[in-house]
Design a protein around this motif. Structure first.
Motif, mmCIF file in Angstrom:
data_model
loop_
_atom_site.group_PDB
_atom_site.id
_atom_site.type_symbol
_atom_site.label_atom_id
_atom_site.label_comp_id
_atom_site.label_asym_id
_atom_site.label_seq_id
_atom_site.Cartn_x
_atom_site.Cartn_y
_atom_site.Cartn_z
ATOM 1 N N TRP A 370 29.804 31.630 31.332
ATOM 2 C CA TRP A 370 30.957 31.619 32.277
ATOM 3 C C TRP A 370 30.813 30.721 33.497
ATOM 4 O O TRP A 370 29.716 30.534 33.974
ATOM 5 N N ARG A 372 31.706 30.195 37.490
ATOM 6 C CA ARG A 372 31.676 30.872 38.780
ATOM 7 C C ARG A 372 32.795 30.011 39.600
ATOM 8 O O ARG A 372 32.431 28.540 39.950
ATOM 9 N N GLN A 374 34.855 29.477 43.162
ATOM 10 C CA GLN A 374 34.986 30.054 44.488
ATOM 11 C C GLN A 374 36.285 29.293 45.101
ATOM 12 O O GLN A 374 36.351 28.126 45.113
ATOM 13 N N GLN A 378 37.863 33.798 47.725
ATOM 14 C CA GLN A 378 37.425 34.877 46.601
ATOM 15 C C GLN A 378 36.560 34.109 45.683
ATOM 16 O O GLN A 378 36.515 32.864 45.403
ATOM 17 N N ILE A 379 35.712 34.907 44.968
ATOM 18 C CA ILE A 379 34.844 34.475 43.739
ATOM 19 C C ILE A 379 35.187 34.938 42.541
ATOM 20 O O ILE A 379 35.446 36.249 42.269
ATOM 21 N N THR A 380 35.505 34.151 41.656
ATOM 22 C CA THR A 380 35.981 34.842 40.201
ATOM 23 C C THR A 380 35.008 34.190 39.158
ATOM 24 O O THR A 380 34.369 33.173 39.242
ATOM 25 N N PHE A 381 34.545 35.035 38.086
ATOM 26 C CA PHE A 381 34.003 34.795 37.159
ATOM 27 C C PHE A 381 34.904 34.667 35.708
ATOM 28 O O PHE A 381 35.777 35.587 35.709
ATOM 29 N N SER A 382 34.824 33.454 35.028
ATOM 30 C CA SER A 382 35.929 33.356 33.884
ATOM 31 C C SER A 382 35.108 32.601 32.849
ATOM 32 O O SER A 382 34.190 31.779 32.932
ATOM 33 N N ARG A 410 40.644 34.285 27.740
ATOM 34 C CA ARG A 410 41.075 34.202 29.152
ATOM 35 C C ARG A 410 41.078 35.868 29.585
ATOM 36 O O ARG A 410 40.792 36.235 30.501
ATOM 37 N N GLY A 413 37.920 37.421 30.521
ATOM 38 C CA GLY A 413 37.404 37.043 31.808
ATOM 39 C C GLY A 413 38.352 37.930 32.664
ATOM 40 O O GLY A 413 37.863 38.597 33.701
ATOM 41 N N ALA A 414 39.402 38.249 32.482
ATOM 42 C CA ALA A 414 40.587 38.924 33.292
ATOM 43 C C ALA A 414 40.289 40.498 33.410
ATOM 44 O O ALA A 414 40.183 41.342 34.375
ATOM 45 N N ILE A 418 34.745 44.556 37.119
ATOM 46 C CA ILE A 418 34.127 44.282 38.284
ATOM 47 C C ILE A 418 33.486 45.455 39.049
ATOM 48 O O ILE A 418 32.367 45.617 39.523
#
Ligand SMILES: Nc1ncnc2c1ncn2[C@@H]1O[C@H](COP(=O)(O)OP(=O)(O)OP(=O)(O)O)[C@@H](O)[C@H]1O
Ligand SMILES: [Mg+2]
Length: 494
Positions: A370, A372, A374, A378-382, A410, A413-414, A418
């Motif tokens: 994964w 991370r 930023q 915003q912080i996303t994990f994909s 993808r 991830g989406a 969360i």
């Protein structure tokens, strides 16, 4: 103006009944009676709970100073001391009420048997007797033969006996089995409370104390885990005030992975770590408030390892609004101001450490599964499409399927849940774990990664070290180690 005076002596029967409801539970009631024993210099306490008997009773025997008969009579008086009187340091009492109100909260008959300088005396309040006579006459028992608990009286010391345990029976007075079960459950809760509240004494420090419950010694529960090598203990800060000094120290408990499950559960208690973070207020070394930030911060997952010990002397009782049970207090405004700064700094640092720890865990991993990211606050994990496992697999796919494969990745991830994760992690973070991979999946991972790492110029040893640092392999190290060894021996023989 002429003034008339009339006698308005309180009605004994109703006033004494009213003293049953100061909000004690068994645990706070026992702690209040134990306070008296500690103040009387006791070093050993024997707590006996006869729960299965037709007439269950609880007795607490101490080897403290004991009392002369005149002192005993005074001790049994409601309001035997004035809360405004100055008390010697280390005196845990304040109101002259605890012995009576704590006892009546659990039982209808309180007997106190005590011995000093050879002579024993015994006094008793029986609420049924007070109710029928409606006066304040205290029973003195000259013969100890047949008095419950008299056999526990040491050479010098005091035994407090609770009989007619109407409250403790929890409404099960008719059903003996249910009654016993209920009392035992209450006792188990009380046991934990005593181990926590008196932990500094039980640790043999100030002054040393041993408490036995039905013959079994109670171990201390140190909410600061100060015995643990991984606990972080900041330097002490002192706030000097007119009525004495307040001593403050911040502790960060070890991460749950550094403790055994038993240790973790014990310091977390029945409410868990999230609810147990916060201030631990000690009055003369006896814990009166265990956890919670008293309005100075919020209990968050990121700060759940933060605890602050606050030590106050008994000279500040009035400022802190200590209650009869010694189970609640309020921060005096001056202390509140100073403490707020300490809490904000401590809690802020802890949050930053936690966040950067999370970031570091991902950033330090070579080829993370994964990513991370930023961006714009915003912080996303994909999922990382360049991960060797994904790439190697995609390389084997016919051209027309490749786009579809990356699309699937993808979407994973989406679709990261969360909100659900957040809800689960709040309070129960250590219970949330990644799914156990199949051995085949691990093999795929070891072989794809090792191939990629080797072709990027790493030696076999370096490859093996890098693989060890990968979270998925590290967490399943028993299987992964074997796979890495297989790969190494195959690679070497090539
Ligand atoms: N185990 C004991 N050994 C010797 N003296 C005791 C013991 N228990 C009580 N006393 C005496 O009885 C008095 C009254 O006790 P009680 O708990 O009712 O009030 P307190 O301890 O003075 O104040 P508080 O209401 O805050 O507990 C004590 O001040 C003490 O002098
Ligand atoms: Mg007391």
């Amino acid at each position: 103006m002429p003034v008339r005076e009339v006698d308005a002596t309180p009605y004994a029967a109703s006033l004494i009944e009213g003293h049953r409801d100061f909000g004690y539970g068994l645990e706070t009631a026992l702690a209040d009676v134990i306070d008296n024993s500690i103040t009387a210099g006791a070093t050993t306490l024997q707590l006996f709970a006869n729960t299965a008997d037709e007439e269950p009773y609880v007795a607490l025997a101490d080897n403290g100073s004991g009392m002369a008969e005149s002192e005993l009579i005074d001790a049994m008086r409601l309001g035997s001391k004035n809360p405004s009187d100055e008390r010697p340091a280390k005196d845990l009492g304040r109101f002259g009420l605890g012995l009576k109100s704590a006892s009546f909260s659990q039982c209808r008959r309180l007997s106190v048997i005590t011995r000093r300088d050879g002579g024993a005396s015994c006094a008793r309040w029986d609420l049924d007797r007070v109710a029928s006579r409606n006066d304040w006459s205290l029973e003195l028992l000259d013969q100890l033969g047949g008095v419950t608990g008299a056999d526990l009286l040491p050479e010098q010391g005091t035994v407090v006996v609770w009989e007619k345990l109407d409250r403790l029976m929890g409404g099960f007075s008719q059903d003996r089995n249910k009654r016993t079960r209920h009392i035992n459950a209450e006792l188990a809760r009380a046991e934990r409370h005593l181990r926590l509240v008196f932990h500094r004494f039980l640790e043999g420090k100030k002054p040393p104390l041993k408490i036995y419950l039905n013959g079994r010694a109670l171990d201390p529960i140190d909410p600061m885990c100060s015995y643990h090598p991984a606990t972080q203990r900041d330097p002490e800060e002192v706030i000097q005030l007119r009525n004495g000094n307040v001593r403050i120290r911040c502790y960060t408990l070890p991460h749950h992975k550094k403790m055994t499950l038993d240790e973790w559960e014990e310091v977390g208690g029945p409410e868990g770590h999230l609810k147990s973070q916060g201030l631990y207020i000690y009055r003369e070394n006896r814990l009166i408030i265990a956890g919670g930030w008293l309005g100075l911060a919020r209990q968050t997952e990121l700060t759940k390892l933060c605890r602050i010990s606050v030590d106050i002397p008994n000279t500040m009782d009035a400022d802190w609004k200590i209650d009869v049970r010694k189970a609640s207090a309020q921060l005096p405004p001056l202390v509140r101001e100073r403490l707020k700064k300490v809490v904000e700094r401590f809690v802020g640092t802890s949050k930053r450490t936690y966040r950067s720890r999370g970031q570091k865990l991902v950033d330090q991993t070579r080829h993370p599964i994964w990513n991370r990211v930023q961006k714009e606050g915003q912080i996303t994990f994909s999922p990382n499409p360049d991960h060797p496992v994904f790439r190697k697999y995609a390389e084997q796919l016919p051209e027309e399927l490749k786009a579809g494969f990356y699309q699937c990745i993808r979407l994973i991830g989406a679709g990261l849940p969360i909100e659900t994760l957040h809800a689960e992690l709040t309070g129960n973070a250590e219970m949330v774990v990644a799914e156990h991979p199949h051995e085949e999946d691990l093999r795929q991972m070891v072989y794809s990664m090792a191939d990629t790492l080797l072709s990027s110029g790493l030696t076999i040893d370096e490859v093996s070290q890098t693989l060890q640092s990968l979270p998925v392999l590290r967490d399943n190290w028993y299987v992964a180690k074997k796979l890495i060894e297989d790969f190494s021996s195959q690679a070497l023989s090539r």
